[in-house]
Write a protein that holds these residues in place. Structure first.
Motif, PDB file in Angstrom:
ATOM      1  N   ASP A  63      61.190  -5.274  83.229  1.00 35.14           N
ATOM      2  CA  ASP A  63      60.130  -4.735  82.361  1.00 35.14           C
ATOM      3  C   ASP A  63      60.081  -3.204  82.442  1.00 35.14           C
ATOM      4  O   ASP A  63      59.852  -2.540  81.424  1.00 35.14           O
ATOM      5  N   GLY A  64      60.348  -2.639  83.630  1.00 35.11           N
ATOM      6  CA  GLY A  64      60.348  -1.171  83.735  1.00 35.11           C
ATOM      7  C   GLY A  64      61.410  -0.574  82.827  1.00 35.11           C
ATOM      8  O   GLY A  64      61.174   0.401  82.116  1.00 35.11           O
ATOM      9  N   GLY A  65      62.596  -1.202  82.816  1.00 38.95           N
ATOM     10  CA  GLY A  65      63.703  -0.719  81.988  1.00 38.95           C
ATOM     11  C   GLY A  65      63.520  -1.010  80.512  1.00 38.95           C
ATOM     12  O   GLY A  65      64.198  -0.419  79.670  1.00 38.95           O
ATOM     13  N   CYS A 118      64.716  -9.386  78.377  1.00 42.99           N
ATOM     14  CA  CYS A 118      63.854  -8.729  79.362  1.00 42.99           C
ATOM     15  C   CYS A 118      63.256  -9.786  80.278  1.00 42.99           C
ATOM     16  O   CYS A 118      62.529 -10.666  79.815  1.00 42.99           O
ATOM     17  N   TYR A 119      63.587  -9.726  81.571  1.00 40.23           N
ATOM     18  CA  TYR A 119      62.876 -10.585  82.531  1.00 40.23           C
ATOM     19  C   TYR A 119      61.707  -9.761  83.048  1.00 40.23           C
ATOM     20  O   TYR A 119      61.881  -8.680  83.587  1.00 40.23           O
ATOM     21  N   ASP A 120      60.527 -10.256  82.820  1.00 38.40           N
ATOM     22  CA  ASP A 120      59.316  -9.463  83.026  1.00 38.40           C
ATOM     23  C   ASP A 120      58.558  -9.950  84.261  1.00 38.40           C
ATOM     24  O   ASP A 120      57.869 -10.964  84.215  1.00 38.40           O
ATOM     25  N   GLY A 144      59.712  -3.918  90.569  1.00 34.92           N
ATOM     26  CA  GLY A 144      59.865  -4.741  91.761  1.00 34.92           C
ATOM     27  C   GLY A 144      60.818  -4.147  92.773  1.00 34.92           C
ATOM     28  O   GLY A 144      60.549  -4.095  93.980  1.00 34.92           O
ATOM     29  N   ASN A 145      61.950  -3.661  92.264  1.00 37.83           N
ATOM     30  CA  ASN A 145      63.034  -3.181  93.111  1.00 37.83           C
ATOM     31  C   ASN A 145      62.654  -2.011  94.012  1.00 37.83           C
ATOM     32  O   ASN A 145      63.223  -1.808  95.071  1.00 37.83           O
ATOM     33  N   THR A 146      61.657  -1.239  93.573  1.00 35.52           N
ATOM     34  CA  THR A 146      61.272  -0.050  94.346  1.00 35.52           C
ATOM     35  C   THR A 146      59.942  -0.259  95.070  1.00 35.52           C
ATOM     36  O   THR A 146      59.277   0.701  95.436  1.00 35.52           O
TER      37      THR A 146
HETATM   38  C1  LIG Z   1      65.414   7.226  85.813  1.00 40.42           C
HETATM   39  C2  LIG Z   1      65.178   6.424  87.060  1.00 40.42           C
HETATM   40  N1  LIG Z   1      63.952   6.398  87.579  1.00 40.42           N
HETATM   41  C3  LIG Z   1      63.697   5.649  88.672  1.00 40.42           C
HETATM   42  C4  LIG Z   1      64.696   4.914  89.263  1.00 40.42           C
HETATM   43  C5  LIG Z   1      64.402   4.096  90.517  1.00 40.42           C
HETATM   44  N2  LIG Z   1      64.313   2.675  90.232  1.00 40.42           N
HETATM   45  C6  LIG Z   1      65.367   1.852  90.432  1.00 40.42           C
HETATM   46  S1  LIG Z   1      65.018   0.244  90.119  1.00 40.42           S
HETATM   47  C7  LIG Z   1      63.422   0.638  89.691  1.00 40.42           C
HETATM   48  C8  LIG Z   1      62.448  -0.428  89.304  1.00 40.42           C
HETATM   49  C9  LIG Z   1      62.861  -1.228  88.102  1.00 40.42           C
HETATM   50  O1  LIG Z   1      61.809  -2.007  87.610  1.00 40.42           O
HETATM   51  P1  LIG Z   1      62.086  -3.100  86.534  1.00 40.42           P
HETATM   52  O2  LIG Z   1      62.875  -2.569  85.418  1.00 40.42           O
HETATM   53  O3  LIG Z   1      60.795  -3.730  86.168  1.00 40.42           O
HETATM   54  O4  LIG Z   1      62.998  -4.171  87.298  1.00 40.42           O
HETATM   55  P2  LIG Z   1      62.621  -4.944  88.668  1.00 40.42           P
HETATM   56  O5  LIG Z   1      62.944  -4.035  89.774  1.00 40.42           O
HETATM   57  O6  LIG Z   1      61.185  -5.278  88.614  1.00 40.42           O
HETATM   58  O7  LIG Z   1      63.509  -6.139  88.664  1.00 40.42           O
HETATM   59  C10 LIG Z   1      63.189   2.017  89.797  1.00 40.42           C
HETATM   60  C11 LIG Z   1      61.903   2.683  89.501  1.00 40.42           C
HETATM   61  C12 LIG Z   1      65.989   4.976  88.700  1.00 40.42           C
HETATM   62  N3  LIG Z   1      67.008   4.269  89.204  1.00 40.42           N
HETATM   63  N4  LIG Z   1      66.205   5.719  87.593  1.00 40.42           N
END
Ligand SMILES: Cc1ncc(C[n+]2csc(CCOP(=O)(O)OP(=O)(O)O)c2C)c(N)n1
Ligand code: SF4
Ligand SMILES: [Mg+2]
Length: 303
Positions: free
Chosen positions: A109-111, A134-136, A141-143
């Motif tokens: 969801d962040g992406g 999109c898996y929401d 989550g990853n950070t």
């Molecule tokens: C431009 C940028 N900002 C921050 C990060 C750090 N980062 C890596 S994974 C992540 C979280 C991704 O969240 P989401 O897309 O919801 O996927 P999830 O981790 O929840 O599976 C972040 C903030 C990055 N790699 N690139």
């Protein structure tokens, strides 16, 4: 002399893919909804050749450590902002080569809702031949679990310790507004419906978008064994509407919720991220009702 295909840097055998997209031995947490989603995608894809683009997210960590990979298909790790653009390029190359490989973006969801929205919107507007999923899990989550614009109202995260005070973005509404050929929300609790939608999305030409509510026991502070029940409760209570939209106008509701207060209460009580003092169930129920009334109007226009 045999014409050489345009190279895109991805090793892809001419034979059909024999491995599942997600192999066992991956590094996902137990009870991760993303694993259910990837298994569903793998079954729907069968032996078709696929190329998967994954931006930064838990999904790209899933593969494990180099030189091993839990993915049974070629994967490109992209930056957050570029996944839909990278997938567009791969799809164009497949077309030039006369290759029937299906290109899939698999993003969190962040992406999707936040950092990748610009290239996602652009690829959708160009109607690129890409399936974007999109898996929401409603957090970064990853950070470590920061809020995203998919985090629902009332959820505590590391950046909303008192509970988020605004509701999540309507990503399905945004994608449907691009009038793409196919857009659907998918229940990982309903394998038949999920399989049908994933196959339809794989078969359709042009841009397709699938949205999967994906339980994350680590971030939701829920029991790993209760993820599927949580999805069912989200659907029953009306929090997660299951529907599909063709070409932006043709809406079909696939599952009618009973909008029950009991389901809503149970959904919130099973997750540690919702503290009693951070949620207002009356406000949430009214919001769910409003969303449903609007969705039903869209679907009625078709009938
Ligand atoms: C431009 C940028 N900002 C921050 C990060 C750090 N980062 C890596 S994974 C992540 C979280 C991704 O969240 P989401 O897309 O919801 O996927 P999830 O981790 O929840 O599976 C972040 C903030 C990055 N790699 N690139
Ligand atoms: S943190 Fe959540 S989304 Fe990431 S692997 Fe674990 S359960 Fe899955
Ligand atoms: Mg996430």
């Amino acid at each position: 002399m045999k014409e050489q295909p345009l190279l895109c840097g991805l090793a892809q055998s001419a034979d059909d893919r024999a491995e599942p997209i997600l192999r066992s031995g991956n590094s996902n947490c137990g009870g991760c909804g993303m694993s259910n989603g990837l298994n569903m995608l793998s079954r729907a894809a069968g032996t078709r050749n696929v190329q998967v683009v994954i931006p930064a997210c838990c999904g790209i960590v899933t593969a494990g450590q180099y030189p091993y990979s839990a993915f049974g298909a070629p994967v490109v790790a992209s930056t957050f902002a570029s996944s839909a653009a990278v997938a567009s390029g791969l799809a164009q190359i497949a077309k030039i080569n006369g290759d029937d490989t299906r290109v899939i973006c698999w993003a969190g969801d962040g992406g999707t809702y936040d950092i990748g929205m610009a290239t996602l919107s652009a690829a959708a507007e160009r109607n690129e031949d890409v399936l974007y999923i999109c898996y929401d899990n409603e957090i970064y989550g990853n950070t470590g679990g920061q809020r995203s614009s998919a985090t629902p109202i009332g959820a505590t995260t590391t950046t909303t310790p008192a509970g988020k005070d605004i509701d999540k973005k309507d990503v399905m509404g945004i994608m449907a507004a691009h009038r793409i050929p196919y857009c659907a929300s998918v229940s990982i609790a309903d394998p038949a419906d999920g399989h049908r939608k994933m196959q339809r999305a794989l078969d359709t030409e042009g841009f397709r978008f699938l949205h999967l509510l994906s339980p994350c026991p680590t971030g939701w502070k829920s029991e790993p064994a209760e993820g599927i029940d949580l999805v069912r409760l989200a659907i029953r209570s009306g929090l997660y509407p299951i529907y599909e939209v063709v070409n932006g106008f043709d809406y079909t509701i696939n599952e009618t919720p009973d909008l029950s207060r009991a389901a809503l209460e149970k959904y919130f009580s099973l997750q540690g991220r919702f503290r009693k003092n951070a949620i207002n169930l009356d406000q949430i129920q009214a919001m769910v009702q409003r969303n449903w009334d609007r969705l039903k109007l869209h679907a009625e226009v078709n009938s």
